[in-house]
Motif scaffolding. Sequence first.
Motif, PDB file in Angstrom:
ATOM      1  N   ARG A   1      42.794  57.037  54.173  1.00 64.70           N
ATOM      2  CA  ARG A   1      43.971  57.297  53.350  1.00 64.70           C
ATOM      3  C   ARG A   1      43.671  58.375  52.310  1.00 64.70           C
ATOM      4  O   ARG A   1      44.501  59.253  52.052  1.00 64.70           O
ATOM      5  CB  ARG A   1      44.421  56.008  52.673  1.00 64.70           C
ATOM      6  N   LYS A   2      42.476  58.320  51.718  1.00 65.26           N
ATOM      7  CA  LYS A   2      42.088  59.338  50.741  1.00 65.26           C
ATOM      8  C   LYS A   2      41.972  60.713  51.404  1.00 65.26           C
ATOM      9  O   LYS A   2      42.406  61.718  50.843  1.00 65.26           O
ATOM     10  CB  LYS A   2      40.751  58.961  50.088  1.00 65.26           C
ATOM     11  N   ALA A   3      41.363  60.738  52.599  1.00 63.14           N
ATOM     12  CA  ALA A   3      41.192  62.005  53.314  1.00 63.14           C
ATOM     13  C   ALA A   3      42.543  62.615  53.663  1.00 63.14           C
ATOM     14  O   ALA A   3      42.758  63.828  53.503  1.00 63.14           O
ATOM     15  CB  ALA A   3      40.361  61.781  54.578  1.00 63.14           C
ATOM     16  N   LYS A   4      43.475  61.783  54.125  1.00 59.95           N
ATOM     17  CA  LYS A   4      44.808  62.275  54.475  1.00 59.95           C
ATOM     18  C   LYS A   4      45.528  62.835  53.255  1.00 59.95           C
ATOM     19  O   LYS A   4      46.154  63.899  53.311  1.00 59.95           O
ATOM     20  CB  LYS A   4      45.623  61.140  55.091  1.00 59.95           C
ATOM     21  N   THR A   5      45.420  62.120  52.128  1.00 63.82           N
ATOM     22  CA  THR A   5      46.077  62.583  50.902  1.00 63.82           C
ATOM     23  C   THR A   5      45.489  63.896  50.413  1.00 63.82           C
ATOM     24  O   THR A   5      46.226  64.819  50.029  1.00 63.82           O
ATOM     25  CB  THR A   5      45.939  61.514  49.800  1.00 63.82           C
ATOM     26  N   LEU A   6      44.160  63.998  50.432  1.00 60.62           N
ATOM     27  CA  LEU A   6      43.510  65.234  49.991  1.00 60.62           C
ATOM     28  C   LEU A   6      43.929  66.412  50.854  1.00 60.62           C
ATOM     29  O   LEU A   6      44.217  67.507  50.349  1.00 60.62           O
ATOM     30  CB  LEU A   6      41.990  65.062  50.024  1.00 60.62           C
ATOM     31  N   LEU A   7      43.962  66.212  52.169  1.00 59.73           N
ATOM     32  CA  LEU A   7      44.341  67.300  53.070  1.00 59.73           C
ATOM     33  C   LEU A   7      45.784  67.725  52.845  1.00 59.73           C
ATOM     34  O   LEU A   7      46.097  68.916  52.855  1.00 59.73           O
ATOM     35  CB  LEU A   7      44.133  66.866  54.527  1.00 59.73           C
ATOM     36  N   GLN A   8      46.678  66.772  52.641  1.00 61.06           N
ATOM     37  CA  GLN A   8      48.080  67.102  52.400  1.00 61.06           C
ATOM     38  C   GLN A   8      48.249  67.883  51.107  1.00 61.06           C
ATOM     39  O   GLN A   8      48.985  68.872  51.057  1.00 61.06           O
ATOM     40  CB  GLN A   8      48.905  65.810  52.352  1.00 61.06           C
ATOM     41  N   VAL A   9      47.546  67.448  50.066  1.00 64.38           N
ATOM     42  CA  VAL A   9      47.661  68.112  48.763  1.00 64.38           C
ATOM     43  C   VAL A   9      47.124  69.533  48.828  1.00 64.38           C
ATOM     44  O   VAL A   9      47.780  70.488  48.385  1.00 64.38           O
ATOM     45  CB  VAL A   9      46.918  67.299  47.680  1.00 64.38           C
ATOM     46  N   TYR A  10      45.933  69.701  49.395  1.00 61.04           N
ATOM     47  CA  TYR A  10      45.323  71.028  49.418  1.00 61.04           C
ATOM     48  C   TYR A  10      45.999  71.953  50.427  1.00 61.04           C
ATOM     49  O   TYR A  10      46.009  73.171  50.234  1.00 61.04           O
ATOM     50  CB  TYR A  10      43.821  70.911  49.696  1.00 61.04           C
ATOM     51  N   LEU A  11      46.559  71.384  51.500  1.00 61.07           N
ATOM     52  CA  LEU A  11      47.291  72.226  52.439  1.00 61.07           C
ATOM     53  C   LEU A  11      48.548  72.784  51.766  1.00 61.07           C
ATOM     54  O   LEU A  11      48.862  73.978  51.913  1.00 61.07           O
ATOM     55  CB  LEU A  11      47.676  71.423  53.685  1.00 61.07           C
ATOM     56  N   ALA A  12      49.252  71.953  51.010  1.00 55.65           N
ATOM     57  CA  ALA A  12      50.423  72.426  50.271  1.00 55.65           C
ATOM     58  C   ALA A  12      50.019  73.479  49.244  1.00 55.65           C
ATOM     59  O   ALA A  12      50.722  74.478  49.039  1.00 55.65           O
ATOM     60  CB  ALA A  12      51.103  71.245  49.579  1.00 55.65           C
ATOM     61  N   TYR A  13      48.872  73.264  48.612  1.00 59.31           N
ATOM     62  CA  TYR A  13      48.384  74.227  47.618  1.00 59.31           C
ATOM     63  C   TYR A  13      48.059  75.565  48.269  1.00 59.31           C
ATOM     64  O   TYR A  13      48.424  76.625  47.753  1.00 59.31           O
ATOM     65  CB  TYR A  13      47.145  73.648  46.930  1.00 59.31           C
TER      66      TYR A  13
END
Length: 258
Positions: free
Chosen positions: A2-14
């Motif tokens: 769940r943490k990995a998915k959230t990090l990827l979503q946040v940084y991909l949007a960034y």
Amino acid sequence: MRKAKTLLQVYLAYMLEYRAELVLWALAGVLPLILMGVWMEAAEGGGFPLTSGEFARYFLMTYLVRQLTVVWVVWEFERDVVEGRLSFRLLKPLDPFFEHLAAHVAERLARLPFVLLLIGVFFLLFPEARFVPTWDDLFLGLLLTALAFLLRYLMQYTTALLTFWSERASALEEVFFLLYLFLSGTIAPLEVFPETVRALALLTPFPYLVYLPAATLAGQEVALWPGVGVVLLWGGFFLLLSRLLWRLGLRRYSGMGA
């Protein structure tokens, strides 16, 4: 997960906020494509172990591999330590190692469409480079590219941790980059190296960062063993060294709010 998915979503949007910058970075790494023309012209005269078409395919795959394995964590980590921003990262229940890693993976996903588009353009410009890799070569090449990225990330993150003792760890990375440039197969495939130089280069981690995955993707015959074993050995070494430097470095860290 769940943490990995959230990090990827946040940084991909960034990363997607800076699409124009991604295009510029993709264009900035065209050195292999420039060298492709040089070696193709040289191969026309004969005397090389690769044909003009093989040089074209190799350097095209070198460009792809370098775009998928580029790492900049040493400059980010150095700035965090010098400016005291690492203090805020330490408040999170997550090792900064994984946060920087997620940013790198997300940047790959955002950059990939531009890279593939540029490769398509060079397919049109250089008919000799056109080829379709077999499924085996494609799978192995992408797997080796992923291993190369993780190895290079570990190497640079280990160098970045030296910021705890010196504010210019990036200067050491620039020295390593020169070795990487000449020994990784970016300037020339290892087949054109003298036998002694090639043997010495294969003992270092650098050829496995570019040459091994690029040659595999290009359909050339490469020795996967002991290549994969050397990658894992160097990866294990830098992983253990980075963990040691992290623990020792935290004792020295005295940034703002630490």
